[in-house]
Scaffold this motif. Structure first.
Motif, short mmCIF file in Angstrom:
data_model
loop_
_atom_site.label_atom_id
_atom_site.label_comp_id
_atom_site.label_asym_id
_atom_site.label_seq_id
_atom_site.Cartn_x
_atom_site.Cartn_y
_atom_site.Cartn_z
N PRO A 566 3.56 20.28 9.70
CA PRO A 566 3.39 19.43 8.45
C PRO A 566 4.20 18.09 8.28
O PRO A 566 3.81 17.16 7.92
CB PRO A 566 3.64 20.43 7.42
CG PRO A 566 4.29 21.63 7.91
CD PRO A 566 3.95 21.65 9.30
N ALA A 567 5.51 18.07 8.96
CA ALA A 567 6.22 16.97 8.88
C ALA A 567 5.66 16.07 9.88
O ALA A 567 5.64 14.95 9.56
CB ALA A 567 7.85 17.42 9.37
N GLN A 568 5.11 16.36 10.87
CA GLN A 568 4.43 15.65 11.85
C GLN A 568 3.29 15.01 11.43
O GLN A 568 3.06 13.60 11.46
CB GLN A 568 4.31 16.35 13.39
CG GLN A 568 3.78 15.56 14.46
CD GLN A 568 5.03 14.42 14.74
OE1 GLN A 568 6.07 14.77 14.64
NE2 GLN A 568 4.64 13.24 15.58
N TYR A 569 2.68 15.79 10.65
CA TYR A 569 1.20 15.37 10.16
C TYR A 569 1.81 14.28 9.10
O TYR A 569 0.82 13.18 9.00
CB TYR A 569 0.67 16.54 9.30
CG TYR A 569 -0.65 16.22 8.76
CD1 TYR A 569 -1.87 15.95 9.26
CD2 TYR A 569 -0.74 16.15 7.28
CE1 TYR A 569 -2.98 15.53 8.61
CE2 TYR A 569 -2.03 15.98 6.42
CZ TYR A 569 -3.10 15.39 7.36
OH TYR A 569 -4.31 15.33 6.84
N ARG A 570 2.64 14.49 8.28
CA ARG A 570 2.87 13.19 7.40
C ARG A 570 3.27 12.02 7.99
O ARG A 570 3.05 10.99 7.41
CB ARG A 570 4.12 13.71 6.29
CG ARG A 570 3.83 14.76 5.46
CD ARG A 570 4.68 15.28 4.32
NE ARG A 570 5.75 15.97 5.02
CZ ARG A 570 6.01 17.13 5.20
NH1 ARG A 570 5.01 17.96 4.64
NH2 ARG A 570 7.16 17.60 5.55
N ALA A 574 1.51 8.25 7.60
CA ALA A 574 2.50 7.22 7.33
C ALA A 574 2.52 6.08 8.40
O ALA A 574 2.13 4.82 8.04
CB ALA A 574 4.04 7.54 7.30
N LYS A 575 1.98 6.38 9.65
CA LYS A 575 1.80 5.58 10.65
C LYS A 575 0.44 4.93 10.59
O LYS A 575 0.38 3.64 10.65
CB LYS A 575 2.10 6.34 11.87
CG LYS A 575 1.65 5.16 13.17
CD LYS A 575 2.03 6.17 14.49
CE LYS A 575 1.95 5.24 15.70
NZ LYS A 575 2.11 6.20 17.00
N GLU A 576 -0.55 5.58 10.24
CA GLU A 576 -1.60 5.17 10.05
C GLU A 576 -1.96 3.94 8.84
O GLU A 576 -2.66 3.06 8.92
CB GLU A 576 -2.97 6.13 9.90
CG GLU A 576 -3.17 6.96 10.98
CD GLU A 576 -4.11 8.12 10.68
OE1 GLU A 576 -4.41 8.29 9.54
OE2 GLU A 576 -4.59 8.73 11.73
N GLN A 577 -1.27 4.32 7.88
CA GLN A 577 -1.19 3.56 6.87
C GLN A 577 -0.56 1.93 7.19
O GLN A 577 -1.08 0.94 6.51
CB GLN A 577 -0.26 4.01 5.45
CG GLN A 577 -0.99 5.17 4.96
CD GLN A 577 -0.22 5.90 4.02
OE1 GLN A 577 0.97 5.45 3.66
NE2 GLN A 577 -0.59 6.90 3.16
N LYS A 578 0.18 2.02 8.14
CA LYS A 578 0.80 0.67 8.71
C LYS A 578 -0.38 0.29 9.90
O LYS A 578 0.00 -0.99 10.23
CB LYS A 578 2.20 0.94 9.41
CG LYS A 578 3.15 1.27 8.27
CD LYS A 578 4.43 1.59 9.03
CE LYS A 578 5.58 2.09 7.98
NZ LYS A 578 6.75 2.22 8.36
N SER A 579 -1.27 0.87 9.93
CA SER A 579 -2.44 0.28 10.95
C SER A 579 -1.79 0.14 12.49
O SER A 579 -2.24 -0.65 13.12
CB SER A 579 -3.02 -0.64 10.52
OG SER A 579 -3.62 -0.82 9.14
N GLU A 580 -0.76 1.01 12.64
CA GLU A 580 -0.42 0.90 14.15
C GLU A 580 -1.40 1.78 15.07
O GLU A 580 -1.92 2.81 14.53
CB GLU A 580 1.18 1.68 14.10
CG GLU A 580 2.05 1.00 13.57
CD GLU A 580 3.48 1.60 13.42
OE1 GLU A 580 4.39 1.19 12.75
OE2 GLU A 580 3.54 2.66 14.18
N SER A 599 -15.53 5.64 13.59
CA SER A 599 -14.16 6.09 13.85
C SER A 599 -12.98 5.40 12.97
O SER A 599 -12.06 5.99 12.48
CB SER A 599 -13.85 5.47 15.18
OG SER A 599 -13.66 4.03 15.40
N GLY A 600 -13.68 4.31 12.38
CA GLY A 600 -12.24 3.50 11.21
C GLY A 600 -12.70 4.00 9.97
O GLY A 600 -11.73 3.41 9.27
N MET A 601 -13.57 5.05 9.77
CA MET A 601 -13.90 5.46 8.37
C MET A 601 -13.57 6.54 7.94
O MET A 601 -13.47 7.47 8.79
CB MET A 601 -15.45 5.49 8.47
CG MET A 601 -16.41 4.40 8.64
SD MET A 601 -18.26 4.43 8.85
CE MET A 601 -18.51 5.04 7.30
#
Length: 729
Positions: A566-570, A574-580, A599-601
Motif C-alpha cells: 500500500p505504501a508503494q502504491y501511494r 503521487a508520481k503519476e500525478q506529477k506526470s513522471e 493507455s492515458g485514460m
C-alpha cells in the motif's frame, strides 16, 4: 517450333494458307481474319474425352513449373483427373500453352496465340499477363516469368474457383466432372504496386503449431522454433496465389542458422523477392549480432555509435550469405534490441534528434557500401522502413538516405492512419516510396482477432497511391490464418487499385464462400468490424485484443500493489500525478501513441467505451446464431473459425477487462468481497476465450494455439488468479 495441329482442319478447309507451315498459317489467320473458325468459341479443359495437355515453354524458371504443378493438382482435386504435361507441342491435345514473352524459345509461339496487339502490350511490362482461348487452345502468357506465374494463379482462382487462401480457410473447390467455359479472357496490365508482399511477424502460432522446423538460437521468450518447412511452403504458396511477389519470411531471421536459411531458400525457389524485418537491417538482429560475437568469445555492445567496426564486420558477414540468393531487397537502417530505438541499447548515444539522425544516416551509408561490395551491383534494391522513431526523425528532417533507397512509410494504429511524416515528407522525383501496413501489430493487436475492414485498407492504400508511395508495399500478416479476408482484399488492391471497388470485392468474396447466405454473413462481418470503439481524437481503436490485454494487466498490477504494498502504491499514485514517465514510456508515447490511445485514460473513462463495444459484440452474437444455422460443411467450419471463434475471443477479453476494472473500483471503495466476485467472473470470461480457441483448433488445426505466447491467455489467467488469491487471504 510448331504449333499444335489438333483441330486445325476445322479452322477453314478452304483457306489457302492451310498448306503453309502451321506457325505461318495461324499467324496469317490472326492477322487477316480472312478465315473464320467453325469451332466452338469456348474451351474445354476436362470432359469425358481425354483430358487436356499442358505445354510449358522450355527454360521457364522452376517457380513457373511449381505453379503449373499447383494448377494440375487443383484440377485433379476438382475432377479426379490429371492434366498431362507434354514436351512436344505437336502432340498437345486441347492444348493449354504456358510461357513468358521474354523467353526466346517461346516468344514467337506466344505472340501468335495472344495476337500481335496483346503481345505488344505485354512486351517489357512488369508482371503483366494475358489469359485467353482460341478455340480449343488456351494460352497463359506473361510479360515475364512472374507475370506467367500470376496468370496461372489468376486463372485458377477465376475459372477453377479455388480460394487463394484455401489452405488456411479449409474451403475446398466445388467437385465437377467437366471443366469448360464459353470463353476465357483475363487481361492484366502492370500492377499498381511494383513490390507487394507479406511480413511473417510475431508468428508465435506458426512456429509452434508443428514441431520439426528446427531450433532458433535466440534469447526471446515468445518462440524458439523455426516454422516447419511444410507450413512455410504453404505460406509462400498462399502469397503467390494472391499474386504477391515479396516476403519477409520471419522475425529475427538468422541466415547463419541452416534451419532459418531454409526459409530464404524456399522463398527464392518459389520466385519471391525476399527482404528483412526493419529490426534486422542487413539481415542482422541484435540476437544475431550477439551470437556472432559469442562464437568469437567477445561480447561487444550492440551499438553503431560505440562499436561501429564490430557492427560493420557482422553486416558484411551476413550480407555475403544473403547475396548468394536472387531477388533480395535489402533492408537498411538502425534499430536497437527487440524492436526498440537504437539508443536504448547504448545509453551513451547522444540525446538530440539531430545527432541520432546523423548516426542512423551514417549507418545506412555504410550498409549501402557493403551491399554494393558483396553484390557487385551499384544499384541494389534497398528499402528503409520509417517505423516509430524512424518516422519521427524523418519528419524532423534528420535522416539522409543513400541513393536508390526506397523510403517506406508506416502506419502505427495499426491500419487506421499513416504517421505524420507520410504527409509531410516532400517527395524527391528521383526516389521511390512505399508503405508498411499492419493487419496485425503485436503489443496493441490485432493478433488473435482480425480488426481492419477492407474498406479502411482501401482508404489507406488509396492515399498511398495519391501520395506517390506505390512502388513497394509490405503487410504485417503475423500467423496468416486470422487475416485471410483482409489479406485477400489487400492483395487485390495492390495489384490493381484502378479497378478495385470494396463493395464489389466483398460481394464476390462472400458469395463465393457462403452462397445463398452471403448477404447475411456479410452483414454479420460488417457489424463485427463496426463494433470496435474508436478514440474520439485519434480515430484509432481503443480495445483491440492486445490493447484489452495490456490495459487489463496494468489494472491487475495496480490491484496487486494496492493489496500487498500500500505504501508503494501511494507513492506510485503521487508520481503519476506529477506526470513522471519512464524512458520507454516516453519513447512509446512520442512515436507510437496511436497504438494504445486508451493507455492515458483512467478506467472510468475507458469503461463507457468498453460497455459500448461489449453491447455491440453481444448484438453481433445474436445475428451469428441465426446465420450459423444456414451453413454446413466446410463453409460452416470456416465461419466458426474465422468469425464465431474470433468474436467469442474478443467478447471474452472485453468482458474480462470490464470485470477487472469493476474489481478495481470495488477495491477503491474498500469492498474486497465485491472485488473478488468481479475477478471470479473475469476468470470465467477468460475460460470462454479458451473455449473459442478450442473451436478453432479442430481436425488438422489441432495445436494451433500451442504457441500462444503473445496474447498468452494462460498468463492472463494466472495473474487474475494471483490477485484473487491475495483478496481471499
Amino acid at each position: 517450333m510448331k504449333l499444335p495441329t489438333s483441330n486445325l482442319a476445322r479452322v477453314c478447309n478452304a483457306c489457302p494458307t492451310y498448306k503453309l507451315p502451321v506457325f505461318l498459317m495461324l499467324f496469317a489467320t490472326f492477322l487477316s481474319g480472312s478465315c473464320q473458325s467453325t469451332s466452338e468459341p469456348g474451351y474445354t479443359l476436362i470432359s469425358s474425352r481425354p483430358v487436356a495437355d499442358v505445354w510449358l515453354a522450355p527454360e521457364e524458371p522452376a517457380y513457373v513449373r511449381l505453379a503449373v504443378e499447383d494448377l494440375i493438382g487443383d484440377v485433379q482435386k476438382i475432377t479426379g483427373k490429371k492434366l498431362q504435361v507434354v514436351e512436344n507441342i505437336d502432340h498437345c491435345q486441347n492444348c493449354l500453352i504456358i510461357g513468358s514473352l521474354d523467353n526466346a524459345r517461346a516468344k514467337a509461339t506466344l505472340e501468335t496465340l495472344v495476337g500481335q496487339q496483346d503481345a505488344r502490350t505485354l512486351n517489357g511490362r512488369w508482371e503483366a499477363y494475358r489469359v485467353k482461348n482460341q478455340g480449343q487452345q488456351l494460352v497463359i502468357a506473361g510479360s515475364s516469368p512472374r507475370g506467367t506465374m500470376f496468370g496461372i494463379y489468376h486463372f485458377i482462382e477465376k475459372y477453377l474457383g479455388v480460394d487463394p487462401t484455401c489452405y488456411w480457410s479449409g474451403l475446398e473447390p466445388k467437385q465437377q466432372s467437366r471443366l469448360a467455359w464459353d470463353g476465357i479472357s483475363i487481361t492484366q496490365d502492370e500492377p499498381t504496386f511494383r513490390f507487394r508482399g507479406g511480413f511473417i511477424n510475431d508468428e508465435d502460432l506458426l512456429t509452434e503449431w508443428k514441431n520439426g522446423g528446427g531450433q532458433r538460437n535466440i534469447d526471446y521468450r515468445y518462440y524458439g522454433q523455426v516454422v516447419h518447412p511444410e507450413v512455410i511452403q504453404r505460406v509462400f504458396e498462399t502469397l503467390l496465389r494472391l499474386r504477391l511477389n515479396l516476403v519477409i519470411p520471419a522475425s529475427f531471421v538468422d541466415i547463419r542458422n541452416p534451419a532459418e536459411e531454409r526459409l530464404i531458400q524456399e522463398a527464392a525457389k518459389r520466385g519471391l523477392f525476399v527482404s528483412m524485418h526493419h529490426v534486422e537491417p542487413m539481415g542482422v538482429s541484435a540476437f544475431g549480432y550477439q551470437n556472432y560475437w559469442k562464437e568469437k568469445g567477445e561480447n561487444p555492445l550492440f551499438s553503431f555509435y560505440s562499436e561501429p567496426e564490430k557492427l560493420k564486420e557482422v553486416w558484411r558477414a551476413y550480407a555475403e550469405k544473403w547475396a548468394k540468393y536472387p531477388n533480395v531487397i535489402w533492408q537498411i537502417g538502425l534499430r536497437g534490441i527487440a524492436d526498440r530505438p537504437m539508443w536504448m541499447a547504448d545509453p551513451g548515444v547522444p540525446q538530440s534528434d539531430a545527432e541520432r539522425g546523423r548516426i542512423i544516416s551514417e549507418a545506412m551509408q555504410a550498409q549501402y557500401e557493403i551491399i554494393k561490395e558483396v553484390t557487385h551491383d551499384n544499384n541494389p534494391r534497398m528499402t528503409t522502413t520509417l517505423w516509430a522513431e524512424g518516422a519521427g526523425l524523418n519528419q524532423g528532417g534528420h535522416l539522409q538516405f543513400p541513393e536508390g533507397t526506397i523510403v517506406v512509410f508506416a502506419d502505427n494504429s495499426p491500419g487506421w492512419k499513416w504517421q505524420q511524416d507520410f504527409y509531410e515528407t516532400e517527395r524527391e522525383s528521383s526516389r521511390k516510396y512505399g508503405i508498411y501496413y499492419h493487419h496485425q501489430l503485436w503489443g496493441s493487436g490485432p493478433h488473435l482477432v482480425q480488426a481492419v475492414p477492407p474498406q479502411k485498407t482501401y482508404e489507406m492504400f488509396s492515399e498511398a497511391v495519391a501520395h506517390q508511395a506505390s512502388d513497394y508495399a509490405i503487410m504485417n500478416i503475423s500467423n496468416v490464418r486470422e487475416f485471410v479476408l483482409g489479406l485477400t482484399a489487400s492483395a487485390d488492391m495492390l495489384y490493381d487499385m484502378d479497378t478495385f471497388q470494396p463493395d464489389d470485392f466483398l460481394q464476390s468474396w462472400f458469395q463465393n464462400r457462403f452462397g445463398e447466405a452471403a448477404e447475411e454473413v456479410r452483414t454479420v462481418y460488417q457489424r463485427f468490424f463496426d463494433s470496435y470503439q474508436l478514440h474520439e481524437k485519434t480515430g484509432t481503436p481503443l480495445l483491440l485484443d492486445g490493447q484489452t490485454r495490456s490495459y487489463g494487466l496494468k489494472v491487475l498490477d495496480r490491484l496487486k500493489m494496492q493489496l500487498t504494498e500500500p505504501a508503494q502504491y501511494r507513492k506510485m499514485l503521487a508520481k503519476e500525478q506529477k506526470s513522471e514517465q519512464t524512458v520507454e514510456q516516453s519513447w512509446g508515447s512520442r512515436y507510437l501513441s496511436d497504438m494504445h490511445p486508451a493507455s492515458g485514460m483512467d478506467p472510468d473513462e475507458v469503461l463507457p467505451h468498453l460497455s459500448a463495444q461489449i453491447q455491440h459484440l453481444e448484438s453481433v452474437g445474436e445475428r451469428i446464431e441465426s446465420v450459423e444455422k444456414q451453413l454446413a460443411g466446410d463453409t460452416l467450419q470456416f465461419f466458426r473459425t474465422n468469425l464465431i471463434a474470433q468474436h467469442q475471443m474478443l467478447l471474452g477479453l472485453n468482458r474480462w477487462l470490464e470485470a477487472v476494472i469493476l474489481a478495481r473500483f470495488a477495491m477503491d471503495e474498500g469492498n474486497k468481497q465485491a472485488a473478488g466476485a468481479h475477478l471470479h467472473r473475469a476468470k470465467q470470461y477468460l475460460q470462454a476465450v479458451e473455449e473459442a480457441k478450442t473451436m478453432a483448433s479442430q481436425g488438422d488445426w489441432q495445436h494451433w494455439y500451442r504457441g500462444d505466447r503473445k496474447m498468452n491467455i494462460g498468463e492472463m489467467q494466472e495473474r487474475t488468479d494471483t490477485v484473487l488469491q491475495i483478496l481471499s487471504e
